[in-house]
Design a protein around this motif. Structure first.
Motif, PDB file in Angstrom:
ATOM      1  N   ALA A 123       0.728  -1.432   0.318  1.00 43.38           N
ATOM      2  CA  ALA A 123       0.024  -0.065  -0.111  1.00 43.38           C
ATOM      3  C   ALA A 123       0.511   1.270   0.188  1.00 43.38           C
ATOM      4  CB  ALA A 123      -1.105  -0.246   1.636  1.00 43.38           C
ATOM      5  N   ALA A 124       1.888   1.433   1.044  1.00 44.52           N
ATOM      6  CA  ALA A 124       2.764   2.033   0.781  1.00 44.52           C
ATOM      7  C   ALA A 124       4.060   1.070   1.730  1.00 44.52           C
ATOM      8  CB  ALA A 124       2.639   3.170   1.860  1.00 44.52           C
ATOM      9  N   PRO A 125       4.974   2.548   2.074  1.00 46.89           N
ATOM     10  CA  PRO A 125       6.332   1.990   2.203  1.00 46.89           C
ATOM     11  C   PRO A 125       5.636   1.473   4.078  1.00 46.89           C
ATOM     12  CG  PRO A 125       7.020   4.179   1.445  1.00 46.89           C
ATOM     13  CD  PRO A 125       5.396   3.771   1.405  1.00 46.89           C
ATOM     14  N   THR A 152      -5.316   7.616 -15.364  1.00 46.11           N
ATOM     15  CA  THR A 152      -3.391   8.368 -14.414  1.00 46.11           C
ATOM     16  C   THR A 152      -2.145   8.233 -14.983  1.00 46.11           C
ATOM     17  OG1 THR A 152      -2.263   6.973 -12.915  1.00 46.11           O
ATOM     18  CG2 THR A 152      -3.525   5.340 -14.688  1.00 46.11           C
ATOM     19  N   GLY A 153      -0.997   9.228 -14.831  1.00 48.58           N
ATOM     20  CA  GLY A 153      -0.534   9.541 -14.252  1.00 48.58           C
ATOM     21  C   GLY A 153       0.386   8.442 -14.470  1.00 48.58           C
ATOM     22  N   THR A 154       0.247   7.376 -13.698  1.00 48.24           N
ATOM     23  CA  THR A 154       1.060   6.041 -13.799  1.00 48.24           C
ATOM     24  C   THR A 154       0.985   5.193 -15.221  1.00 48.24           C
ATOM     25  OG1 THR A 154       0.502   5.709 -11.036  1.00 48.24           O
ATOM     26  CG2 THR A 154       1.311   3.947 -11.913  1.00 48.24           C
ATOM     27  N   THR A 171       0.261   0.000  -6.588  1.00 44.85           N
ATOM     28  CA  THR A 171       0.185   1.300  -6.118  1.00 44.85           C
ATOM     29  C   THR A 171      -0.397   2.032  -6.048  1.00 44.85           C
ATOM     30  OG1 THR A 171       2.115   3.120  -7.098  1.00 44.85           O
ATOM     31  CG2 THR A 171       0.476   2.292  -8.481  1.00 44.85           C
ATOM     32  N   MET A 172      -1.097   3.033  -5.173  1.00 43.63           N
ATOM     33  CA  MET A 172      -1.884   4.331  -5.229  1.00 43.63           C
ATOM     34  C   MET A 172      -2.274   5.008  -5.784  1.00 43.63           C
ATOM     35  SD  MET A 172      -4.378   3.783  -2.703  1.00 43.63           S
ATOM     36  CE  MET A 172      -5.842   5.506  -2.184  1.00 43.63           C
ATOM     37  N   THR A 173      -3.023   5.764  -7.024  1.00 40.37           N
ATOM     38  CA  THR A 173      -2.651   6.221  -7.580  1.00 40.37           C
ATOM     39  C   THR A 173      -3.806   7.152  -8.059  1.00 40.37           C
ATOM     40  OG1 THR A 173      -1.474   7.491 -10.181  1.00 40.37           O
ATOM     41  CG2 THR A 173      -2.818   5.498  -9.534  1.00 40.37           C
ATOM     42  N   LEU A 174      -3.822   7.670  -8.500  1.00 39.45           N
ATOM     43  CA  LEU A 174      -4.934   9.030  -8.428  1.00 39.45           C
ATOM     44  C   LEU A 174      -5.671   8.802 -10.377  1.00 39.45           C
ATOM     45  CD1 LEU A 174      -4.264  12.884  -8.783  1.00 39.45           C
ATOM     46  CD2 LEU A 174      -6.078  11.125  -7.529  1.00 39.45           C
ATOM     47  N   ALA A 181      -9.126   8.903  -5.872  1.00 37.56           N
ATOM     48  CA  ALA A 181      -7.655   8.423  -5.768  1.00 37.56           C
ATOM     49  C   ALA A 181      -8.157   6.574  -5.480  1.00 37.56           C
ATOM     50  CB  ALA A 181      -7.274   8.412  -3.726  1.00 37.56           C
TER      51      ALA A 181
END
Ligand code: FAD
Ligand code: ZN
Lengths: 92, 177, 665
Positions: free
Chosen positions: B63-65, B119-121, B134-137, B142
């Protein structure tokens, strides 16, 4: 969608995913006097050139980052997790 | 007391949008456990998939570090949830988000093109291999995105935004259906 | 010698005695052959009167008589004393026309050129063009320079001291204090004599140097300036003018448009001079934006301080004054803000008459939409605060808004429009006309607007500012005012000050021209978007700042996207409108969202900063209040809350209640 900002955890991400807090400056200790607090809360160097800024990857990993950016060109030269920044003395 | 009973209703129901090149379908509202490890602590991925993910493929996502989601299609009883959260102790803390986050799947040949609209990912398979998440817009919402197959992504989103994101995805899929 | 070319073209000179009527002065249109190096100008406090006369550096003594109008001309002709050949200036105070008049006298009757100059003097009223050759100018300038070997200088301010100019080629800009010289008070009737006899360079070198003289009338003072021109004489470039009659030149008017039209519009003149900096000013203002120019204007007009320079690093209007979305309003909530902005509004209402300049002040109304009960309550409160301050405010319900602006998306699912707070006296003003109007008004009153001159340092001595280092050399000043908007922190840091300000970029957009459909200014309450329609039909719109520190004057596409979305949410009909252009400006975002107009820890340094994205509407009042502060040393009554120390004292003026984070205001 525009302006990619590097996140050390997520990679290049659009600026929209971030929230910008402002100058990455060290918070005074609890016994700091009024002048130090004044300096910390209100006064800014506001330079033209390299600048350390707190960015929060709000819509991503939700980590606080210190992004080093040029205020004249908008170019980003570094970005690291705030914990790393503290360790290496960039911010506190 | 309200005269209306609180009834449990799934956010997306059994909605599905199917076509040859793109398919969007709601996933069962099973369980979502958010796991928070210690700042600077060890990678709990393997531990989590073994101990509480039951070894299931894609059960554990970053989810995140120092944070993970453990997800599954099966709804857990309160007792099962408690047991699971206890297992984490003392390595990490867990929060049951089963009612807070909703998953759906987007798949098909056009799936990368669809997501790229929102998304910009970078979602190409080189940058975003199977199993990566990953978490992204996506648009303004989000979402947690996991690649579960070469042409399949799972999207997990806050329940309140689920319908909106679904609608957005459906609209983005229009040209492919 | 770049003197073989004949001089033609005529410079603008206004007779000090004859109001705005102009006399013509030949200037050259020959391109500069050689870079001249002005080593500064030296002023003589000299004549009292009310109008403005200026001449370029190139104008030499011959013109004094023509310049000065009858009174002075008479005295000069009688004396035939127009040449400073022995490096001596005599200042004579003489009563004339009921007023006390002081004129210059140059005891140089013997010089042939001086005689010629006096004989050639023409009556300004007759407006005859005088043809002169560069060669004769050269000769005269050499004559001027025949005081060579001595430093020709004068700083005749009451109580002031003289300064000598050490002319070494290595350090041409450095001005040193010339000691041992006492200047009598100007009040004394009679003769004041100042001699400059400090030998500063050897004869041989002197021959290769020449002076050019300059007679400038600034407001109530006539200055005799002498600048040193290195190498052979060369005339600085100067705007050209052709003939113009008295009438047509006096003011902008329907008649002047007509008369100029008759002459093929060839006779319009630049609205302000392009002077070289003098060596000393009573007040220097850093920043030729709206605020700096307005400050200079009001200093000269209202407070009688005319020896003023506005120093601008680029051109007038290159900063935010020419970049904003032109909205003016006084719909503020807080007691510290409202009276100031209302004062500004009142100044806007009479500005065009005052400046004799069409700034297209258009009170077309500013409407802030609200979309929820909470927002309505907040706007009601603001409207009531406005009414209590005597400012017009109307709370419109949905029906009233719908009647005004039927094309808004009233039934937007997330942000239905519930009504709006309307200030009818709000509106728009053509932004660059404001800069031009103030620049012209200030210039007419003698202010030097010095463009393409960047302030790069602030010299200090003993807690006082002594002057500014600029890209055109060091310029001394008695008081320094900073009005550098987005660059405030950088300029202030030159004086060792750290400001409660961050610089951020704000963008603006203009669409293709559409038929008129938006009468006033509308702001969206549910996203960052506001819009008005220009007289050309383009939608002028914008949103929020981009959010990160920037000095780049350009913004981010993420903000473009947001503004477009919010705009479309408010007016669905504009979804296909094309944007023609967009740009960014650098905002001085203060830590509480309100400005600072105050003194600083340095005794003679004054600060005007922190305007965020709302300083355009403040331009007149900001200029007035800053001028008030600079001239009188105390804050104007409407600007008392804009104190520099309010952050320390905890008396923040946080209109939005956001706290100390610059990018939230
Ligand atoms: C896109 C945009 C939209 C806006 N919309 C509005 C609006 O609708 N309503 C409103 O009220 N306000 C608005 N503003 C804000 C308003 O334009 C500014 O607050 C105001 O113009 C600032 O004052 P100024 O005119 O003196 O600034 P400026 O015009 O920026 O003047 C400052 C000058 O200082 C000069 N300078 C800087 N450093 C130096 C130096 N070292 N040496 C010499 N000169 C220097 C600069 O070149 C500049 O010309 C807007 C601003 C922007 C950018
Ligand atoms: Zn991240």
């Amino acid at each position: 969608m525009a302006s990619l900002v590097p996140c050390p955890h997520c990679g290049m991400r659009p600026k929209e995913e971030f929230t910008i807090k402002g100058a990455a400056i060290a918070r005074p200790g609890s016994h700091a006097d009024a002048n130090e607090w004044m300096d910390y809360v209100y006064l800014r160097n506001n330079p033209l050139g390299t600048y350390d800024e707190y960015w929060h990857h709000t819509s991503g990993c939700r980590r606080w980052l210190v992004v080093t950016r040029d205020t004249g060109t908008h170019e980003i030269s570094a970005s690291c997790d705030v914990t790393v920044a503290v360790k290496t003395g960039v911010a506190a | 007391m309200s005269e209306y009973r609180v009834t449990r209703r799934s956010a997306l129901g059994s909605n599905a949008l199917r076509s040859e090149r793109i398919c969007i379908s709601a996933l069962p509202e099973g369980h979502v456990i958010q796991v928070m490890g210690k700042e600077g602590g060890p990678d709990l991925g393997a531990f989590l998939s073994e101990k509480i993910g039951g070894g299931a493929k894609f059960a554990v996502r970053i989810a995140a570090p120092f944070q993970w989601y453990v997800v599954g299609d099966r709804a857990l009883s309160p007792e099962e949830t408690d047991t699971m959260l206890d297992t984490l102790h003392p390595h990490a803390a867990g929060v049951d988000q089963s009612h807070g986050r909703v998953r759906f799947q987007v798949e098909g040949a056009m799936v990368e093109r669809l997501l790229a609209k929102g998304t910009g990912t970078d979602v190409s398979v080189e940058a975003f291999p199977v199993g990566h998440s990953t978490m992204t817009l996506i648009g303004h919402i989000a979402a947690h995105v996991t690649r579960v197959g070469e042409h399949a992504f799972e999207i997990m989103v806050l329940r309140g935004f689920a319908e909106s994101l679904w609608d957005d995805c459906a609209r983005m899929a229009q040209e492919f259906t | 010698m770049p003197g073989s070319k004949a001089l033609h073209g005529r410079g603008p000179l206004r007779s000090p005695w004859l109001g705005n009527c102009r006399v013509q002065v030949p200037v050259t249109d020959a391109p500069r052959k050689r870079r001249t190096q002005s080593l500064g100008h030296y002023g003589v406090h000299h004549v009292q009167g009310r109008n403005t006369t200026t001449a370029s550096n190139a104008v030499t003594v011959k013109y004094i008589a023509r310049l000065a109008g009858q009174e002075m001309r008479k005295s000069l002709l009688q004396r035939r004393s127009v040449f400073p050949v022995d490096g001596e200036i005599t200042v004579i105070q003489k009563p004339g026309g009921g007023k006390q008049v002081r004129t210059a006298r140059y005891p140089a009757e013997t010089h042939p050129l001086a005689r010629e100059a006096a004989q050639n003097a023409v009556d300004p009223v007759r407006l005859q063009p005088v043809r002169r050759s560069a060669a004769s100018t050269y000769k005269q300038s050499v004559a001027l320079a025949s005081c060579g070997g001595y430093c020709f200088t004068g700083d005749f301010y009451p109580g002031g001291a003289s300064y000598a100019l050490p002319v070494t080629r290595q350090r041409p800009h450095i001005v040193q204090r010339f000691s041992g010289e006492k200047v009598g008070g100007p009040e004394r009737f009679g003769c004041r004599r100042v001699r400059h006899q400090r030998k500063i360079f050897d004869k041989k070198k002197a021959e290769r140097l020449s002076y050019s003289g300059c007679f400038e009338r600034h407001g109530s003072n006539l200055y005799v300036s002498v600048s040193l021109v290195q190498g052979e004489f060369d005339i600085p470039r100067y705007p050209f003018y052709t003939h113009a009659t008295k009438l047509a030149d006096m003011r902008y008017s329907a008649l002047s448009i007509f008369l100029n039209g008759l002459r093929g519009n060839q006779s319009w003149k630049p609205a302000w001079r392009e002077p070289q900096p003098k060596s000393h000013y009573d007040v220097i203002i850093v920043g030729g934006g709206g605020h700096g120019l307005a400050t200079a204007y009001y200093l000269a007009k209202e407070f009688g301080v005319t020896n003023v320079a506005v120093i601008e690093k680029s051109y007038i209007g290159s900063g935010n004054v020419g970049r904003n979305t032109t909205i003016i309003r006084s719909n503020y909530l807080l007691p510290g803000n409202n009276p100031f902005y209302e004062y500004s509004m009142k100044l806007w209402e009479s500005l065009e008459q005052e400046l004799n300049f069409n700034a297209m002040v258009s009170q077309r109304g500013v409407l802030n939409l609200f979309h929820s009960d909470a927002q309505r309550d907040a706007y009601t409160r603001r409207g009531n605060a406005m009414l209590l301050h005597g400012v017009d405010a109307e709370l419109l319900d949905r029906t009233a808004v719908r009647k005004m602006l039927p094309f808004l998306d009233f039934d937007n699912a997330r942000f239905p429009i519930q009504g709006g707070l309307l200030q009818r006296r709000g509106g728009t003003v053509r932004h660059d006309a404001v800069a031009w109007g103030y620049a012209r008004g200030a210039d007419q009153r003698g202010v030097d607007i010095i463009q393409n001159c960047e302030v790069i340092g602030i010299r200090r001595d003993n807690g006082r500012v002594t002057g500014v280092e600029t890209t055109k050399g060091f310029i001394r000043c008695a008081k320094l005012g900073l009005a550098a908007a987005g660059n405030s922190s950088r300029v202030a840091s030159m004086a060792g000050l750290k400001l409660p300000i961050e610089s951020h970029v704000l963008q603006a957009f203009v669409s293709e021209g559409l038929k008129p459909f938006i009468d006033g200014v509308i702001t969206f309450g549910a996203g960052h978007f506001y819009v008005s329609q220009s007289d050309k039909g383009g939608l002028v719109f914008g949103g929020d700042i981009d959010g990160y520190n920037s000095y780049a004057q350009r913004g981010n596409l993420a903000t473009v996207e947001h503004v477009a979305e919010a705009g479309k949410a408010m007016i669905p009909g504009i979804s296909r409108v094309r944007v023609l252009r967009s740009w960014g400006g650098i905002m001085d975002m203060s830590m509480d969202g309100s400005p600072i107009i105050d003194r600083t820890s340095l005794d003679n340094l004054y600060l005007n900063a922190g305007w965020c994205y709302g300083g355009f509407k403040a331009t007149p009042a900001s200029g007035f209040c800053f001028a008030h502060l600079l001239a009188r040393g105390v804050a104007h009554e409407t600007a008392r809350a804009f104190r520099f120390d309010r952050f320390e004292r905890g008396h923040l003026l946080d209109e939005k209640g956001q706290g100390a984070q610059a990018n939230l205001h």
